[in-house]
Design a protein around this motif. Structure first.
Motif, mmCIF file in Angstrom:
data_model
loop_
_atom_site.group_PDB
_atom_site.id
_atom_site.type_symbol
_atom_site.label_atom_id
_atom_site.label_comp_id
_atom_site.label_asym_id
_atom_site.label_seq_id
_atom_site.Cartn_x
_atom_site.Cartn_y
_atom_site.Cartn_z
ATOM 1 N N UNK A 97 -2.510 -8.367 6.410
ATOM 2 C CA UNK A 97 -1.918 -7.569 7.497
ATOM 3 C C UNK A 97 -0.654 -6.866 7.018
ATOM 4 N N UNK A 98 0.135 -7.546 6.187
ATOM 5 C CA UNK A 98 1.340 -6.917 5.636
ATOM 6 C C UNK A 98 0.965 -5.750 4.720
ATOM 7 N N UNK A 99 -0.018 -5.959 3.844
ATOM 8 C CA UNK A 99 -0.440 -4.877 2.943
ATOM 9 C C UNK A 99 -0.957 -3.689 3.751
ATOM 10 N N UNK A 100 -1.749 -3.964 4.789
ATOM 11 C CA UNK A 100 -2.280 -2.873 5.615
ATOM 12 C C UNK A 100 -1.144 -2.053 6.230
ATOM 13 N N UNK A 101 -0.079 -2.723 6.625
ATOM 14 C CA UNK A 101 1.062 -2.003 7.202
ATOM 15 C C UNK A 101 1.722 -1.100 6.173
ATOM 16 N N UNK A 102 1.874 -1.598 4.951
ATOM 17 C CA UNK A 102 2.482 -0.772 3.897
ATOM 18 C C UNK A 102 1.577 0.414 3.565
ATOM 19 N N UNK A 103 0.264 0.176 3.487
ATOM 20 C CA UNK A 103 -0.667 1.276 3.184
ATOM 21 C C UNK A 103 -0.621 2.336 4.281
ATOM 22 N N UNK A 104 -0.587 1.891 5.525
ATOM 23 C CA UNK A 104 -0.543 2.851 6.642
ATOM 24 C C UNK A 104 0.754 3.654 6.596
ATOM 25 N N UNK A 105 1.866 2.972 6.304
ATOM 26 C CA UNK A 105 3.146 3.686 6.191
ATOM 27 C C UNK A 105 3.095 4.715 5.056
#
Ligand SMILES: CC(C)(COP(=O)(O)OP(=O)(O)OC[C@H]1O[C@@H](n2cnc3c(N)ncnc32)[C@H](O)[C@@H]1OP(=O)(O)O)[C@@H](O)C(=O)NCCC(=O)NCCS
Length: 164
Positions: A97-105
Protein backbone atom coordinates in the motif's frame (compact mmCIF):
# COMPACT_ATOMS: atom_id res chain seq x y z
CA UNK A 1 -4.60 0.48 8.77
CA UNK A 2 -4.41 3.55 6.51
CA UNK A 3 -1.84 5.40 4.41
CA UNK A 4 -1.65 9.18 4.27
CA UNK A 5 0.80 11.74 2.95
CA UNK A 6 2.94 13.44 5.58
CA UNK A 7 2.33 17.18 6.00
CA UNK A 8 4.08 19.96 7.92
CA UNK A 9 3.58 19.13 11.61
CA UNK A 10 4.41 15.44 11.08
CA UNK A 11 8.14 15.96 11.75
CA UNK A 12 8.18 13.97 15.00
CA UNK A 13 6.23 11.08 13.41
CA UNK A 14 8.64 10.90 10.47
CA UNK A 15 11.60 11.11 12.84
CA UNK A 16 10.20 8.32 15.04
CA UNK A 17 9.62 6.06 12.06
CA UNK A 18 13.09 6.70 10.67
CA UNK A 19 14.73 5.96 14.02
CA UNK A 20 12.67 2.76 14.32
CA UNK A 21 13.64 1.75 10.77
CA UNK A 22 17.36 2.38 11.26
CA UNK A 23 17.34 0.57 14.62
CA UNK A 24 15.48 -2.40 13.13
CA UNK A 25 17.32 -2.67 9.80
CA UNK A 26 20.64 -0.76 10.01
CA UNK A 27 21.93 -2.32 6.78
CA UNK A 28 18.85 -1.54 4.71
CA UNK A 29 19.21 2.21 4.24
CA UNK A 30 21.79 4.59 2.86
CA UNK A 31 22.11 6.25 6.29
CA UNK A 32 22.88 5.49 9.92
CA UNK A 33 20.89 5.69 13.15
CA UNK A 34 23.33 8.35 14.40
CA UNK A 35 22.80 10.48 11.31
CA UNK A 36 19.02 10.27 11.57
CA UNK A 37 19.11 10.99 15.33
CA UNK A 38 21.12 14.14 14.71
CA UNK A 39 18.66 15.69 12.26
CA UNK A 40 16.95 18.85 13.47
CA UNK A 41 13.23 19.60 13.23
CA UNK A 42 14.04 21.97 10.35
CA UNK A 43 15.73 19.12 8.52
CA UNK A 44 12.69 16.87 9.01
CA UNK A 45 10.53 19.70 7.66
CA UNK A 46 12.70 19.80 4.55
CA UNK A 47 12.41 16.00 4.29
CA UNK A 48 8.60 16.31 4.30
CA UNK A 49 8.55 19.10 1.72
CA UNK A 50 10.96 17.31 -0.66
CA UNK A 51 8.78 15.07 -2.85
CA UNK A 52 6.20 13.08 -0.90
CA UNK A 53 6.42 10.99 2.27
CA UNK A 54 3.69 8.47 3.06
CA UNK A 55 2.85 7.20 6.54
CA UNK A 56 1.22 3.89 7.38
CA UNK A 57 -0.88 4.25 10.50
CA UNK A 58 -2.99 2.06 12.75
CA UNK A 59 -5.28 3.29 15.49
CA UNK A 60 -2.47 3.01 18.03
CA UNK A 61 0.12 4.88 15.99
CA UNK A 62 2.44 5.02 12.97
CA UNK A 63 3.76 1.69 11.65
CA UNK A 64 5.50 2.29 8.35
CA UNK A 65 6.93 4.82 5.92
CA UNK A 66 7.98 5.29 2.29
CA UNK A 67 9.04 8.37 0.37
CA UNK A 68 9.33 9.50 -3.22
CA UNK A 69 11.77 12.25 -4.17
CA UNK A 70 13.18 13.80 -7.37
CA UNK A 71 15.96 11.67 -8.82
CA UNK A 72 19.19 13.53 -9.55
CA UNK A 73 19.51 14.65 -13.13
CA UNK A 74 16.60 12.55 -14.45
CA UNK A 75 13.48 14.76 -14.63
CA UNK A 76 11.34 11.80 -15.76
CA UNK A 77 12.27 9.63 -12.74
CA UNK A 78 11.49 9.67 -9.03
CA UNK A 79 13.40 7.79 -6.32
CA UNK A 80 11.50 5.47 -3.96
CA UNK A 81 13.31 5.50 -0.62
CA UNK A 82 13.03 4.95 3.14
CA UNK A 83 10.71 1.94 2.66
CA UNK A 84 10.00 0.31 6.02
CA UNK A 85 7.16 -1.38 7.86
CA UNK A 86 7.34 -2.65 11.39
CA UNK A 87 8.08 -6.39 11.61
CA UNK A 88 4.60 -7.37 12.83
CA UNK A 89 3.04 -5.97 9.62
CA UNK A 90 5.37 -7.70 7.17
CA UNK A 91 3.58 -10.04 4.81
CA UNK A 92 0.30 -8.15 5.43
CA UNK A 93 0.16 -6.03 2.25
CA UNK A 94 0.90 -2.88 4.23
CA UNK A 95 4.20 -2.32 2.43
CA UNK A 96 2.48 -2.74 -0.95
CA UNK A 97 0.00 0.00 0.00
CA UNK A 98 2.90 2.36 0.74
CA UNK A 99 4.58 1.58 -2.60
CA UNK A 100 1.28 2.11 -4.43
CA UNK A 101 1.00 5.55 -2.85
CA UNK A 102 4.50 6.52 -3.97
CA UNK A 103 3.84 5.22 -7.51
CA UNK A 104 0.58 7.17 -7.71
CA UNK A 105 2.32 10.33 -6.48
CA UNK A 106 5.17 9.89 -9.00
CA UNK A 107 2.72 9.44 -11.89
CA UNK A 108 0.70 12.48 -10.82
CA UNK A 109 3.96 14.43 -10.52
CA UNK A 110 4.67 13.73 -14.20
CA UNK A 111 7.24 10.95 -13.86
CA UNK A 112 7.44 8.01 -16.26
CA UNK A 113 9.64 5.81 -14.09
CA UNK A 114 10.45 5.05 -10.44
CA UNK A 115 13.96 4.05 -9.35
CA UNK A 116 15.14 2.48 -6.09
CA UNK A 117 18.28 1.14 -4.50
CA UNK A 118 18.23 -2.03 -2.42
CA UNK A 119 20.94 -4.05 -0.71
CA UNK A 120 22.17 -6.83 -2.95
CA UNK A 121 21.70 -9.32 -0.09
CA UNK A 122 18.32 -7.97 1.07
CA UNK A 123 16.41 -10.89 -0.47
CA UNK A 124 13.07 -10.12 1.13
CA UNK A 125 13.03 -6.51 -0.08
CA UNK A 126 14.24 -7.52 -3.55
CA UNK A 127 11.41 -10.07 -3.91
CA UNK A 128 8.93 -7.56 -2.59
CA UNK A 129 10.03 -4.95 -5.17
CA UNK A 130 9.97 -7.51 -7.98
CA UNK A 131 6.38 -8.34 -7.13
CA UNK A 132 5.65 -4.58 -7.29
CA UNK A 133 7.00 -4.49 -10.85
CA UNK A 134 10.58 -3.31 -10.28
CA UNK A 135 13.44 -4.95 -12.18
CA UNK A 136 17.20 -4.82 -11.56
CA UNK A 137 19.03 -3.10 -14.42
CA UNK A 138 22.62 -4.15 -13.69
CA UNK A 139 23.62 -0.82 -12.12
CA UNK A 140 24.77 -0.53 -8.54
CA UNK A 141 27.10 1.16 -6.06
CA UNK A 142 28.60 0.72 -2.62
CA UNK A 143 26.88 2.82 0.06
CA UNK A 144 29.23 5.41 1.55
CA UNK A 145 27.39 5.09 4.88
CA UNK A 146 27.08 1.35 5.32
CA UNK A 147 29.71 -0.03 2.91
CA UNK A 148 26.96 -2.30 1.57
CA UNK A 149 26.55 -3.12 -2.11
CA UNK A 150 23.30 -1.68 -3.41
CA UNK A 151 21.62 -2.58 -6.68
CA UNK A 152 19.37 -0.33 -8.75
CA UNK A 153 15.84 -1.41 -9.71
CA UNK A 154 13.41 0.47 -11.95
CA UNK A 155 9.72 0.35 -12.71
CA UNK A 156 8.06 2.12 -15.65
CA UNK A 157 4.85 3.83 -14.58
CA UNK A 158 2.94 2.84 -17.71
CA UNK A 159 3.43 -0.85 -16.93
CA UNK A 160 -0.19 -1.78 -17.44
CA UNK A 161 -3.51 -0.14 -18.21
CA UNK A 162 -4.66 2.03 -15.36
CA UNK A 163 -1.15 2.21 -13.92
CA UNK A 164 0.58 3.88 -11.66
C1 LIG B 1 11.06 -4.49 2.55
C2 LIG B 1 9.72 -4.52 3.26
C3 LIG B 1 9.10 -3.15 3.23
C4 LIG B 1 8.81 -5.47 2.44
O1 LIG B 1 7.57 -5.60 3.09
P1 LIG B 1 7.02 -7.06 3.47
O2 LIG B 1 5.68 -6.88 4.07
O3 LIG B 1 8.06 -7.73 4.28
O4 LIG B 1 6.93 -7.73 2.03
P2 LIG B 1 6.09 -9.00 1.61
O5 LIG B 1 6.00 -9.97 2.75
O6 LIG B 1 4.82 -8.51 1.01
O7 LIG B 1 6.99 -9.58 0.45
C5 LIG B 1 8.28 -10.10 0.72
C6 LIG B 1 8.63 -11.21 -0.26
O8 LIG B 1 9.80 -11.86 0.23
C7 LIG B 1 9.44 -13.21 0.61
N1 LIG B 1 10.20 -13.47 1.84
C8 LIG B 1 9.75 -13.48 3.10
N2 LIG B 1 10.77 -13.72 3.94
C9 LIG B 1 11.88 -13.85 3.18
C10 LIG B 1 13.24 -14.10 3.47
N3 LIG B 1 13.68 -14.24 4.72
N4 LIG B 1 14.11 -14.17 2.43
C11 LIG B 1 13.68 -14.02 1.16
N5 LIG B 1 12.41 -13.76 0.83
C12 LIG B 1 11.51 -13.69 1.84
C13 LIG B 1 7.96 -13.22 0.78
O9 LIG B 1 7.44 -14.54 0.60
C14 LIG B 1 7.59 -12.29 -0.34
O10 LIG B 1 7.80 -12.91 -1.60
P3 LIG B 1 6.60 -13.42 -2.54
O11 LIG B 1 5.81 -12.20 -2.90
O12 LIG B 1 7.29 -14.00 -3.72
O13 LIG B 1 5.84 -14.39 -1.68
C15 LIG B 1 9.83 -5.02 4.73
O14 LIG B 1 10.28 -6.37 4.75
C16 LIG B 1 10.76 -4.17 5.56
O15 LIG B 1 10.36 -3.14 6.11
N6 LIG B 1 12.03 -4.59 5.68
C17 LIG B 1 13.03 -3.88 6.49
C18 LIG B 1 13.49 -2.61 5.82
C19 LIG B 1 13.97 -2.82 4.41
O16 LIG B 1 14.67 -3.77 4.09
N7 LIG B 1 13.58 -1.86 3.54
C20 LIG B 1 13.97 -1.86 2.15
C21 LIG B 1 15.03 -0.82 1.95
S1 LIG B 1 15.52 -0.77 0.21
Amino acid sequence: MSVRRAVPGDESIVRGLRLAALADAPDAFNSTLEQERARTTAEWSRWISNGATFLLEEADGPKGIAAGVPYGGEPSARLLMAMWVEPRLRGSGAAAALVASVLAWAAADGASEVVLHVGKLNDRARRFYERAGFRANGHGFVSEWTGIEEIEMRRPLALEAGAP
